[in-house]
Design an enzyme around this catalytic site. Structure first.
Site, PDB file in Angstrom:
ATOM      1  N   GLU A 345      47.531  30.022  50.865  1.00 14.82           N
ATOM      2  CA  GLU A 345      47.415  28.742  50.164  1.00 14.82           C
ATOM      3  C   GLU A 345      48.749  28.106  49.796  1.00 14.82           C
ATOM      4  OE1 GLU A 345      43.035  29.288  48.096  1.00 14.82           O
ATOM      5  OE2 GLU A 345      44.799  29.835  46.917  1.00 14.82           O
ATOM      6  N   PHE A 437      33.455  38.935  44.792  1.00 17.66           N
ATOM      7  CA  PHE A 437      32.648  39.301  43.633  1.00 17.66           C
ATOM      8  C   PHE A 437      32.818  38.364  42.446  1.00 17.66           C
ATOM      9  CE2 PHE A 437      31.909  44.127  44.565  1.00 17.66           C
ATOM     10  CZ  PHE A 437      31.260  43.772  45.739  1.00 17.66           C
ATOM     11  N   GLU A 488      39.638  34.357  37.283  1.00 20.03           N
ATOM     12  CA  GLU A 488      39.780  33.118  36.519  1.00 20.03           C
ATOM     13  C   GLU A 488      38.702  33.001  35.448  1.00 20.03           C
ATOM     14  OE1 GLU A 488      39.873  33.343  39.822  1.00 20.03           O
ATOM     15  OE2 GLU A 488      41.225  31.857  40.732  1.00 20.03           O
TER      16      GLU A 488
END
Length: 781
Positions: A345, A437, A488
């Site tokens: 990214e 997950f 996150e």
């Protein structure tokens, strides 16, 4: 006296008879091994562990493994089983025997009624055999408290086992949320039970630097800490302001790392470190801005950051010296063959502007910034190889040219792994569609907040690391698979466990067991028994697989809404009500689709042995004049989002804020135009259309809706329109109904046109790209 002697003789006889009573024989349905073994033959009777049972081993390596196994017994039974080095074979013992001609992680476990024998070539094989033996014992073996009145029986069985793949991994992101050493050690314990052999620690990302580097102390003095904005949504957290103190975070000292690595090694788990580069490094640049292209200043972000433009300067030689210093200390701490360097990214806009980077492109004869990233990775690979290690990176390292000996971790589906394997590179498959997950694992309204997506237990179980596109020779480069947990939205270790278990059990079976022995129905039964171990181990596992799922359909004979109910796990009863009351074991048992002809609230729960095991599902069905009427799609929906089928827009069910919940149909860059056949002249006065906005997923509300009626399905008259005047970038995730009322009119057909935003707005991360429009329900009154 004579009577006393007779009584004693009777008692002695009874004791003798009882002692000769054979141990019980187990049925296959009582055995819950995960992952499933490759070959198992079940016999009659069982072996009974006693206080006097000995563990007889040949070497110090075996002794360590035997003492770990004995430690389980000491906690749960109070017995301290004797471990003997170099003893003779005999009864009432577990005998460890080296069998040189076996695979490194393979083992043979022979349980007889008077003794147990374990054969393996390497310590790993003996360790995995003891994990299987542990799972054959009563679940109480997992208790940290002494258990009374337990017969410690193991079924007579012959097992020959060996893993299908050598990389069986789990990645934990300790950056977005930090978890102390003690949590990592607990995770190692729990992974070992499942025969997972690789723990990938994501130690560096924009939001934090989690490993002590002695030569660069600011990496943890500055880079490990951010402002505490945990009370705000992850993607709406402000930048650190002047005067704000960064107090949220943490890091592992080098002593912590040594303890984690050693503990993992004792459980035959390799810890693979990931040090991100060239992007996802804002935390490092906050500490040492001189290694960036623009020189800073930088602060450690407290939440989401996109696009990832903060990047190491590839034109600055000091950047590479810095990273070599960092990796030197990392390599000294981690004996892993692989060193993960990220590579994902990276938005290269700074490289495109940077004079030093542009000079590097010219000097090295590179074509573009894509090849500059390849140069960056190849240069780092030479250093990693010089230390006797192998570079590992996410599949973006393929772009611009793959480093010569690099191993690829394929996360954006399977294609990156396919390409790498065809080029002769080893691959770890970790596609987000099967093993991420951080995705939801059950109905969103019953789950804690997650990043999005939907990955139930059964989907994880279908994961096959070897794509059909590879031939036999290319498939040899697939060394295994791995689950990834990004954090996150996972702030606590209890939440980590919830997202990991039981899905890690499905992953474990996918990468250990061969396809011939894998079976969802069998696994579905075994995992329910296995959850009893989780209970005793204190694991905060998810029970989402017990949830009831409703799928609306249409009964063409009775011309009614027909709702099918199911749960992921097999062998459960579903009880339901349609009046909104909570189901009990006396409520109607589900056997065929539930027919509804009026507005209803359907509730359903799974039961096992008469006891509720799942959360109550609640689904409201709002019947209106369009419900289960034929729908014609003038502009087809995207095949990626078909909803629940042809009746999605008229099934009486509202979608949730999860665009992947199966109740949304979507149009990418196109308008929606549908015609509903009311099948008879019907007086109507209101039309309502449900829509979704989730700008993080490039989903925007329609900019306008138009509503038409017709008596013949050919000639339509416009009766209303609704314009959306809101800023397309306002409101991150929301539901909105576009409802219009008009003078009552008789109509046989209703047409709705929803106008797509077209392209993502300026200021959005996807500006200029196709906008998505999601529609869930059209109600007509």
């Amino acid at each position: 006296m004579k009577q006393l002697i007779t009584g004693i003789m009777i008692l002695v006889s009874l004791a003798f008879i009882w002692s000769c009573k054979p141990n019980r024989t187990f049925s296959e349905s009582e055995i819950a091994l995960i992952p499933q073994v490759q070959k198992m033959t079940l016999g009659e009777s069982s072996f009974k562990f006693k206080k006097s049972t000995k563990l007889v081993v040949e070497s110090v390596d075996q002794e360590v493994i035997a003492r770990q196994f004995a430690g389980l017994f000491e906690k749960s039974s109070g017995w301290k089983l004797q471990v003997v080095v170099g003893g003779n074979e005999g009864s009432n013992q577990v005998y460890f025997k080296t069998e040189p001609v076996m695979a490194p992680e393979g083992y043979i476990l022979e349980v007889q009624k008077d003794r147990i024998e374990i054969k393996a070539a390497k310590p790993a094989g003996f360790f995995y055999a003891t994990q299987t033996l542990r799972q054959l014992l009563p679940v109480e073996i997992e208790s940290a408290q002494k258990q009374n009145n337990i017969d410690w029986l193991v079924p007579v069985v012959s097992i020959n086992d060996n893993p299908a793949f050598k990389w069986r991994g789990f990645m934990l992101d300790v950056v977005r949320h930090f978890f102390p050493k003690e949590d990592i050690l607990r995770m190692i314990d729990n992974l070992a039970l499942h025969k997972i052999n690789t723990l990938h620690l994501h130690l560096v990302d924009d939001q934090g630097w989690r490993i002590e580097i002695k030569k660069y102390p600011k990496l943890t003095e500055v880079g490990a800490w951010r402002v505490n904005h945990e009370d705000k949504p992850w993607n709406s957290r402000p930048k650190q302001q002047a005067g704000e103190k960064a107090t949220f975070g943490g890091f592992y000292t080098q002593d912590d790392i040594k303890k984690i690595v050693a503990y993992a090694q004792s459980h035959f788990i390799t810890v693979v470190p990931e040090i991100e580069m060239p992007a996802h490094v804002t935390c490092a640049l906050a500490a040492y801005p001189q290694f960036s292209c623009k020189g800073g200043p930088f602060t450690v972000p407290s939440g989401g950051l996109w696009p990832i433009t903060d990047i190491y300067c590839a034109g600055n030689d000091s950047t590479f010296l810095f990273l070599q210093d960092v990796l030197s200390e990392v390599i000294d701490l981690f004996p892993s063959k692989y060193i993960h360097v990220g590579g994902d990214e990276a938005t290269k806009t700074e490289w495109e502007k940077c004079p030093k980077c542009k000079a590097r492109i010219r000097t090295e004869g590179l074509k573009n910034v894509g090849e500059l990233q390849s140069y960056f990775m190849k240069r780092m690979e030479k250093f990693v190889n010089s230390k006797g290690r192998t570079l590992l990176g996410w599949d973006e390292i393929l772009e611009g040219g793959l480093p010569a000996e690099a191993t690829v971790m394929s996360w954006r589906g399977m294609q990156g792994g396919i390409d790498a394997a065809k080029q002769g590179h080893d691959v770890v498959m970790t596609p987000n569609s099967y093993v991420y997950f951080d995705y939801y694992q059950g109905p969103k309204d019953q789950e804690p907040l997650a990043i999005g997506g939907y990955l139930p237990l059964s989907t994880v179980y279908t994961f096959n690391p070897v794509p059909k596109e590879l031939n036999a020779e290319e498939a040899k480069h697939i060394i295994g698979g791995q689950a990834n947990l990004w954090t996150e939205y996972v702030p606590t270790f209890k939440h980590v466990e919830y997202m990991t278990f039981p899905r890690i059990a499905a992953l474990a079976e996918a990468v250990w067991s061969s396809g011939e022995v894998r079976n969802w129905e069998s696994f579905s039964h075994r995992i329910q028994l296995f959850m009893k171990r989780y209970d005793l181990m204190g694991i905060n596992y998810s029970k989402s697989a017990y949830a009831v799922m409703a799928k609306p359909g249409f009964d063409p004979v009775k011309k009614q809404l027909a709702v099918a109910l199911k749960s992921e796990l097999a062998g459960l009863e579903i009880h339901y009500t349609t009046d909104g009351s909570e189901p009990t074991n006396l409520s109607t048992t589900y056997s065929e689709p539930v027919l509804l002809d009026k507005t209803s609230t359907l509730k359903a729960v799974t039961f096992s042995d008469g006891i509720p095991v799942g959360k109550s599902m609640t689904q409201s069905f709002n019947m209106n004049k369009a419900t289960v009427k034929p729908v014609k799609y003038v502009i087809p929906y995207s095949e990626n989002y078909p909803g629940s089928g042809e009746y999605t827009l008229v099934n009486g069910v509202r979608g949730s804020t999860s665009h992947s919940d199966g109740e949304w149909q979507a149009w990418e860059g196109k308008n929606m135009e549908v015609v509903i056949d009311l099948q008879q002249a019907t007086e109507i006065h209101t039309i309502s259309v449900g829509s979704l906005q989730n700008i993080g997923a490039w989903i925007f509300l329609p900019r306008k809706m138009e509503y038409f009626v017709s008596n013949d399905g050919v000639n339509f008259k416009k009766v209303a329109e609704k314009v959306n005047e809101a800023d397309p970038l306002s409101g991150e995730n929301q539901l909105k109904d576009f409802t219009v009322e008009f003078t009552p009119v008789s109509a046989n057909f209703v047409k709705v046109i929803a106008y797509n935003l077209g392209k993502a707005s300026k200021g959005h991360m996807g500006a200029g790209q196709n906008a998505w429009m999601f529609i869930d329900e059209i109600a007509v009154e």
